[in-house]
Design a protein around this motif. Structure first.
Motif, mmCIF file in Angstrom:
data_model
loop_
_atom_site.group_PDB
_atom_site.id
_atom_site.type_symbol
_atom_site.label_atom_id
_atom_site.label_comp_id
_atom_site.label_asym_id
_atom_site.label_seq_id
_atom_site.Cartn_x
_atom_site.Cartn_y
_atom_site.Cartn_z
ATOM 1 N N ILE A 181 0.839 -1.203 0.000
ATOM 2 C CA ILE A 181 0.000 0.000 0.000
ATOM 3 C C ILE A 181 0.875 1.255 0.000
ATOM 4 C CG2 ILE A 181 -1.670 1.322 1.374
ATOM 5 C CD1 ILE A 181 -2.916 -1.347 2.189
ATOM 6 N N VAL A 182 1.911 1.284 0.818
ATOM 7 C CA VAL A 182 2.815 2.437 0.880
ATOM 8 C C VAL A 182 3.515 2.624 -0.462
ATOM 9 C CG1 VAL A 182 4.919 3.338 1.957
ATOM 10 C CG2 VAL A 182 3.129 2.341 3.363
ATOM 11 N N ILE A 183 4.002 1.588 -1.068
ATOM 12 C CA ILE A 183 4.685 1.670 -2.366
ATOM 13 C C ILE A 183 3.707 2.148 -3.433
ATOM 14 C CG2 ILE A 183 5.795 0.318 -4.189
ATOM 15 C CD1 ILE A 183 7.075 -1.366 -1.977
ATOM 16 N N ALA A 184 2.494 1.664 -3.395
ATOM 17 C CA ALA A 184 1.481 2.082 -4.369
ATOM 18 C C ALA A 184 1.161 3.566 -4.162
ATOM 19 C CB ALA A 184 0.223 1.236 -4.231
ATOM 20 N N ALA A 185 1.044 3.996 -2.916
ATOM 21 C CA ALA A 185 0.743 5.402 -2.633
ATOM 22 C C ALA A 185 1.877 6.301 -3.112
ATOM 23 C CB ALA A 185 0.489 5.607 -1.138
ATOM 24 N N VAL A 186 3.112 5.890 -2.861
ATOM 25 C CA VAL A 186 4.266 6.665 -3.316
ATOM 26 C C VAL A 186 4.287 6.709 -4.836
ATOM 27 C CG1 VAL A 186 6.797 6.720 -3.394
ATOM 28 C CG2 VAL A 186 5.636 6.277 -1.238
ATOM 29 N N ALA A 187 4.004 5.598 -5.475
ATOM 30 C CA ALA A 187 4.005 5.548 -6.942
ATOM 31 C C ALA A 187 2.903 6.445 -7.508
ATOM 32 C CB ALA A 187 3.832 4.105 -7.420
ATOM 33 N N VAL A 188 1.714 6.406 -6.902
ATOM 34 C CA VAL A 188 0.613 7.241 -7.366
ATOM 35 C C VAL A 188 0.958 8.721 -7.144
ATOM 36 C CG1 VAL A 188 -1.800 7.882 -6.904
ATOM 37 C CG2 VAL A 188 -1.161 5.483 -7.079
ATOM 38 N N ALA A 189 1.517 9.047 -6.004
ATOM 39 C CA ALA A 189 1.894 10.436 -5.714
ATOM 40 C C ALA A 189 2.956 10.920 -6.685
ATOM 41 C CB ALA A 189 2.386 10.563 -4.275
ATOM 42 N N ALA A 190 3.940 10.085 -6.980
ATOM 43 C CA ALA A 190 4.998 10.452 -7.927
ATOM 44 C C ALA A 190 4.415 10.634 -9.328
ATOM 45 C CB ALA A 190 6.100 9.406 -7.930
ATOM 46 N N GLY A 191 3.548 9.727 -9.712
ATOM 47 C CA GLY A 191 2.902 9.827 -11.027
ATOM 48 C C GLY A 191 2.043 11.083 -11.128
ATOM 49 N N TYR A 192 1.316 11.395 -10.060
ATOM 50 C CA TYR A 192 0.479 12.581 -10.026
ATOM 51 C C TYR A 192 1.332 13.846 -10.126
ATOM 52 C CZ TYR A 192 -3.106 15.862 -8.492
ATOM 53 O OH TYR A 192 -3.987 16.908 -8.420
ATOM 54 N N ALA A 193 2.464 13.867 -9.444
ATOM 55 C CA ALA A 193 3.370 15.022 -9.473
ATOM 56 C C ALA A 193 3.945 15.212 -10.868
ATOM 57 C CB ALA A 193 4.476 14.859 -8.447
#
Length: 185
Positions: free
Chosen positions: A12-24
Motif C-alpha cells: 500500500i505504501v509503495i502504491a501510494a508513493v508511486a501514485v503520488a509520484a505519477g500525479y506530481a
C-alpha cells in the motif's frame, strides 16, 4: 505482526508513493503552491512586453515623422486676399466674376455678363460662396448657379491670384467700367 500484514502495508505504501509520484509528474507546472515562481514568470513576461512595445513605438514614431516631413506643403501667404476685389474674366462666355474675400471663409461675388457689360447696365448679380486655402491653392465652392461652375480653383503666387497662367485683376472697388474696358465694349 505477521508477515502477511507487513507485506500488505508495504504494498500500500509503495502504491501510494508511486501514485503520488505519477500525479506530481503528470501535473508538473499546472499547480503551484508557492507564489515566487509565478511572480518571476509574470515579471519576465511584462519586461519582454515593455521592450517590444517600446521598439514598436519608436519605429512608428520614425515612420510618421518621415512621412509627415516629406508630404508637408508650405502654406502660401494669403493675407493679401482680404484686401481688394479680384476680377476673373471669361472671354468665351463674356462674363466677369468679381470676388471679395472675407476673414470667415466667405466670398462675396458680383457677376457681370454680356447684358450689363455691353449695355453698361448698372444692374448686376450679387451672391456669395465659400472658400478654402490649401497650400498655394484657393478653392471657391458652393457658387451661385449663375456662375455656371460648382467650384473655381485659383493659385497663389507672389501675392497674386491666378486662374491658369492668367493673373486676376485686382482693384480697390467694384465698377462695371473695369469689365467694359477689359472686353473693349
Amino acid at each position: 505482526m505477521n508477515k502477511k500484514t507487513v507485506t500488505i502495508i508495504a504494498v500500500i505504501v509503495i502504491a501510494a508513493v508511486a501514485v503520488a509520484a505519477g500525479y506530481a509528474v503528470y501535473n508538473n507546472g499546472r499547480e503551484r503552491t508557492t507564489s515566487a515562481p509565478t511572480d518571476t514568470s509574470v515579471t519576465q513576461i511584462t519586461e519582454a512586453t515593455s521592450v517590444t512595445t517600446s521598439a514598436a513605438t519608436e519605429t512608428t514614431a520614425e515612420s510618421t515623422t518621415q512621412t509627415t516631413t516629406s508630404t508637408t506643403v508650405k502654406a502660401a501667404d494669403t493675407s493679401f486676399l482680404k484686401k481688394g476685389y479680384y476680377y476673373l474674366y471669361d472671354k468665351d462666355a463674356y462674363t466677369c466674376c468679381v470676388f471679395k474675400f472675407n476673414g470667415k471663409s466667405g466670398v462675396d461675388i458680383v457677376m457681370f455678363d454680356r447684358v450689363n457689360i455691353v449695355d453698361e447696365d448698372p444692374q448686376y448679380f450679387k451672391g456669395s460662396a465659400q472658400y478654402t486655402v490649401k497650400g498655394d491653392t484657393v478653392v471657391i465652392n458652393k457658387l451661385p448657379e449663375i456662375v455656371g461652375d460648382s467650384s473655381i480653383t485659383l493659385k497663389v503666387k507672389d501675392n497674386k491670384l491666378y486662374s491658369g497662367k492668367t493673373a486676376l485683376e485686382k482693384h480697390d472697388d467694384i465698377k462695371i467700367s473695369y469689365a467694359v474696358k477689359h472686353f473693349g465694349a
